[in-house]
Motif scaffolding. Sequence first.
Motif, PDB file in Angstrom:
ATOM      1  N   VAL A 137       0.803  -1.137   0.128  1.00 23.28           N
ATOM      2  CA  VAL A 137       0.118  -0.101   0.115  1.00 23.28           C
ATOM      3  C   VAL A 137       0.888   1.228  -0.153  1.00 23.28           C
ATOM      4  CG1 VAL A 137      -1.723   1.237   1.434  1.00 23.28           C
ATOM      5  CG2 VAL A 137      -1.929  -1.036   1.048  1.00 23.28           C
ATOM      6  N   THR A 140       2.769   1.611  -3.176  1.00 24.29           N
ATOM      7  CA  THR A 140       2.085   2.260  -4.274  1.00 24.29           C
ATOM      8  C   THR A 140       1.834   3.663  -4.222  1.00 24.29           C
ATOM      9  OG1 THR A 140       0.210   1.105  -3.382  1.00 24.29           O
ATOM     10  CG2 THR A 140       1.121   0.221  -5.289  1.00 24.29           C
ATOM     11  N   ASP A 141       1.610   3.928  -2.950  1.00 23.05           N
ATOM     12  CA  ASP A 141       1.406   5.562  -2.727  1.00 23.05           C
ATOM     13  C   ASP A 141       2.690   6.255  -3.008  1.00 23.05           C
ATOM     14  OD1 ASP A 141      -1.117   5.208  -1.681  1.00 23.05           O
ATOM     15  OD2 ASP A 141      -0.495   5.136   0.306  1.00 23.05           O
ATOM     16  N   GLU A 144       2.649   6.391  -6.953  1.00 24.80           N
ATOM     17  CA  GLU A 144       1.645   7.666  -7.220  1.00 24.80           C
ATOM     18  C   GLU A 144       2.258   9.081  -7.062  1.00 24.80           C
ATOM     19  OE1 GLU A 144      -1.998   6.880  -5.292  1.00 24.80           O
ATOM     20  OE2 GLU A 144      -2.512   5.026  -6.688  1.00 24.80           O
ATOM     21  N   SER A 204       5.576  -1.084 -10.787  1.00 29.40           N
ATOM     22  CA  SER A 204       4.475  -1.686 -10.217  1.00 29.40           C
ATOM     23  C   SER A 204       4.170  -3.176 -10.339  1.00 29.40           C
ATOM     24  CB  SER A 204       3.069  -0.949 -10.483  1.00 29.40           C
ATOM     25  OG  SER A 204       3.084   0.510 -10.064  1.00 29.40           O
TER      26      SER A 204
ATOM     27  N   THR B 116      -8.188  -7.872   2.656  1.00 24.77           N
ATOM     28  CA  THR B 116      -7.437  -6.730   2.535  1.00 24.77           C
ATOM     29  C   THR B 116      -6.501  -7.016   0.986  1.00 24.77           C
ATOM     30  OG1 THR B 116      -6.970  -6.942   4.750  1.00 24.77           O
ATOM     31  CG2 THR B 116      -5.535  -5.456   3.586  1.00 24.77           C
ATOM     32  N   ASN B 119      -8.642  -6.134  -1.812  1.00 26.02           N
ATOM     33  CA  ASN B 119      -8.876  -4.756  -2.140  1.00 26.02           C
ATOM     34  C   ASN B 119      -7.703  -4.012  -2.638  1.00 26.02           C
ATOM     35  OD1 ASN B 119     -11.286  -4.946  -0.982  1.00 26.02           O
ATOM     36  ND2 ASN B 119     -10.808  -4.641   1.243  1.00 26.02           N
ATOM     37  N   ILE B 120      -6.509  -4.331  -2.199  1.00 26.43           N
ATOM     38  CA  ILE B 120      -5.084  -3.737  -2.606  1.00 26.43           C
ATOM     39  C   ILE B 120      -5.158  -3.998  -4.134  1.00 26.43           C
ATOM     40  CG2 ILE B 120      -2.816  -3.751  -2.578  1.00 26.43           C
ATOM     41  CD1 ILE B 120      -3.234  -4.461   0.547  1.00 26.43           C
ATOM     42  N   GLU B 122      -7.518  -4.830  -6.406  1.00 23.02           N
ATOM     43  CA  GLU B 122      -8.589  -4.043  -6.818  1.00 23.02           C
ATOM     44  C   GLU B 122      -7.990  -2.493  -7.284  1.00 23.02           C
ATOM     45  OE1 GLU B 122     -12.057  -4.218  -5.191  1.00 23.02           O
ATOM     46  OE2 GLU B 122     -13.038  -3.871  -7.014  1.00 23.02           O
ATOM     47  N   SER B 123      -7.599  -2.041  -6.120  1.00 29.51           N
ATOM     48  CA  SER B 123      -7.128  -0.719  -6.172  1.00 29.51           C
ATOM     49  C   SER B 123      -6.015  -0.574  -7.351  1.00 29.51           C
ATOM     50  CB  SER B 123      -6.863   0.288  -4.902  1.00 29.51           C
ATOM     51  OG  SER B 123      -5.648  -0.511  -4.398  1.00 29.51           O
ATOM     52  N   LEU B 124      -5.106  -1.312  -7.262  1.00 31.12           N
ATOM     53  CA  LEU B 124      -3.823  -1.382  -8.167  1.00 31.12           C
ATOM     54  C   LEU B 124      -4.293  -1.728  -9.850  1.00 31.12           C
ATOM     55  CD1 LEU B 124      -1.029  -3.582  -6.464  1.00 31.12           C
ATOM     56  CD2 LEU B 124      -0.865  -1.332  -6.960  1.00 31.12           C
ATOM     57  N   ARG B 126      -7.139  -0.751 -10.803  1.00 30.58           N
ATOM     58  CA  ARG B 126      -7.614   0.456 -11.469  1.00 30.58           C
ATOM     59  C   ARG B 126      -6.604   1.732 -11.617  1.00 30.58           C
ATOM     60  NH1 ARG B 126     -11.659   1.476  -6.272  1.00 30.58           N
ATOM     61  NH2 ARG B 126     -12.920  -0.098  -6.562  1.00 30.58           N
TER      62      ARG B 126
END
Lengths: 376, 126
Positions: A137, A140-141, A144, A204, B116, B119-120, B122-124, B126
Motif C-alpha cells: 500500500v 504504491t502511494d 503515485e 508496479s 485486504t 482490495n489492494i 483491485e485498487s492497483l 484501477r
Amino acid sequence: MNRVIGNKVVVVAMTIMFALFMSVTVLAESKSSGDVVEVTEEAEDKRDEIRRAFEEYTRLDSDDVISNIATGDENVLSEVVQVFFGEIKSSLDLMVQILAIAIVQALLSNAGFGLKRGSLDMASLACTASIIAVSIVNATDVFESAERIIVTATEFLHATFPAMVTLSAMSGGAGVSVAVSPMLFFVAEIVVSVVSVIVFPLLSSSLAFAAAEVFSEKKVLKGVSGFVRKTCYWIIGMITVVFTAVTAIKGIVGGSAGVGGSRLLKCFLKFIPVVGDLVSDSLETIVGGLSLIRSVSGVLVMVGVAIIVAIPVLKMFAVGAVYKLSAMLAEAIGAEQGAGFVREAGNSIIAASGMVIAVGVMFIVVVAAVVSVTTV
Amino acid sequence: MLQITIAGIVIAIVVMIVRELKPSMAVLVSIVGCICLLLAALPYIEEVYSLVQRLSEKSGMNSELLISLMKIAGIAMVTEFAADICSDAGEASLGEKIHFVGKIAVLASCVPVITTIFNIAESLAR
C-alpha cells in the motif's frame, strides 16, 4: 556517406540562415529608444510570468530564492538533512507495523521448531501476506506521488517554456529558440510519456512479481522482479542516450547558429552610414540587458524544477531506506519471506526516485539549453 | 522459566513411573502434564501479544488485521499442540485429522487478510 554529410550541411546552413533572419527581424526593431523601452518591458513581462509560475508551483518567494542563491545560503544542507530525517521519522510507523507482524510470524516459526507443519505453515503464510499487504500500500502511494511530481514538473515547464523561448529569441538566439529548443522540449515530453506509461507500470508490476516470488516455490519466478526492475533501468538508460544525442545536436547546430547570427548582425549594422557604429554598440547593450533577464529567468525555472523534484525525491529515498531497514530487522526476527518482499519494494521505490531524478535532470538540461543561447 | 523446566523434568519422571505401574494411565498423565506446561507458557505468549498490540496501536495499524493474525497464530499453535499429543498417544491418524481441521480454521480466519489483499489488488488494477 557524402550525401548524408551533404544533407547535414544543408540542414545546418538552413538553420543558420533561419537564425540570421530571425535575429535581424527581432533586433533590428530595437533601433529607436521607444522600441528599446518596449522590448525591455516585454522582457520584464515574460520574466514576471516566469516568476508567477515559479511561485505558483513551488509555493516559495522567487526574490528570496534568487537572493539565497546569490548569497549562498548555508542552511540548505541542514534543511535537506532535516527533510530526510523528518520523512524517515514519519515512515517509522510502517516499519513498526512490519515488525509487529514479523514478531507474530517469528512466534509461529519457533512454535514449529523450523519444521514445515500444516497449520503453522499456513499461519506463517498469512503473516507474510499481511506484511506484503502493509508494505505494498505504501509502495504504491510512493509510485503515485512520483508520477504526480513528474506531472507537476511538466506543467511547470509548460507554464514557463513559452516565456523562456520568447526571452531567448529577444536576446539574439531566435534560431536556437525557434528550431532547437522545441525539439529538446518535445524529446523531454516523450521521456515523460515513456516514464509514465511504461516505466512506472513496470515498476508496479515488479512488486506483483516479488509477491508471487514469495508465495511460489517454482524457480521460474525467482528473479523476475529484479529483471523487470533492470528493464526499467535499461529503458531510462536508452532514453538518456537519445536525450544526450539530441542535446549534442543542439550544441552543434544551436551554438554555431547563435554565434554566427549575432556576429553577422553586428557586422551588418556597422555598414549603415553615420549611426551604424552607434546602433551596433547600443545593440550590444540592449542584448546584454535582455540576456541578463533571460539568464535570471532561466535560473529561476531551473531552480523551480529542482525544488519540485528534489524534496519529494528526498522523501522517496527516506521511504526506501525505511523499507530496507525494515527488511533487515524482519529478517533478523525470523520473517524471511516477508523481509524478501519488503527489500524488493524498497529497491523499487529507490528505482522510482531514480526515474524522477532522471526526468528532472532532463528538464533542467532543456531549460539550460534555452538559456545558454550565445550572446552578442 | 526455570520452574517450567523443572516441572517438565518432573512430569517426564512421573510419566515413566506411571508407565511402569499402569501403562494406560501414562498417556493421561502425559496429556495433563503437557496442558500444564502450555498454561505455564501462556504469560510469555501474553507478553508477546501485548508488545505486538502496543506496536500496532502506536503505528496506527489496522486492528482487524492484527486481531485476525493473532487468532490465526492461536489456532495454529493449539492445533499443533493437540496433534502432537495425539501422535504421542499413538493416535497419529487422529493427529492428522486435527491438523486438517486446524488448516480449515486457519483458512477461515484468513478471510480479513485475503479481503485486504484483494482490495489492494483491485485498487492497483484501477
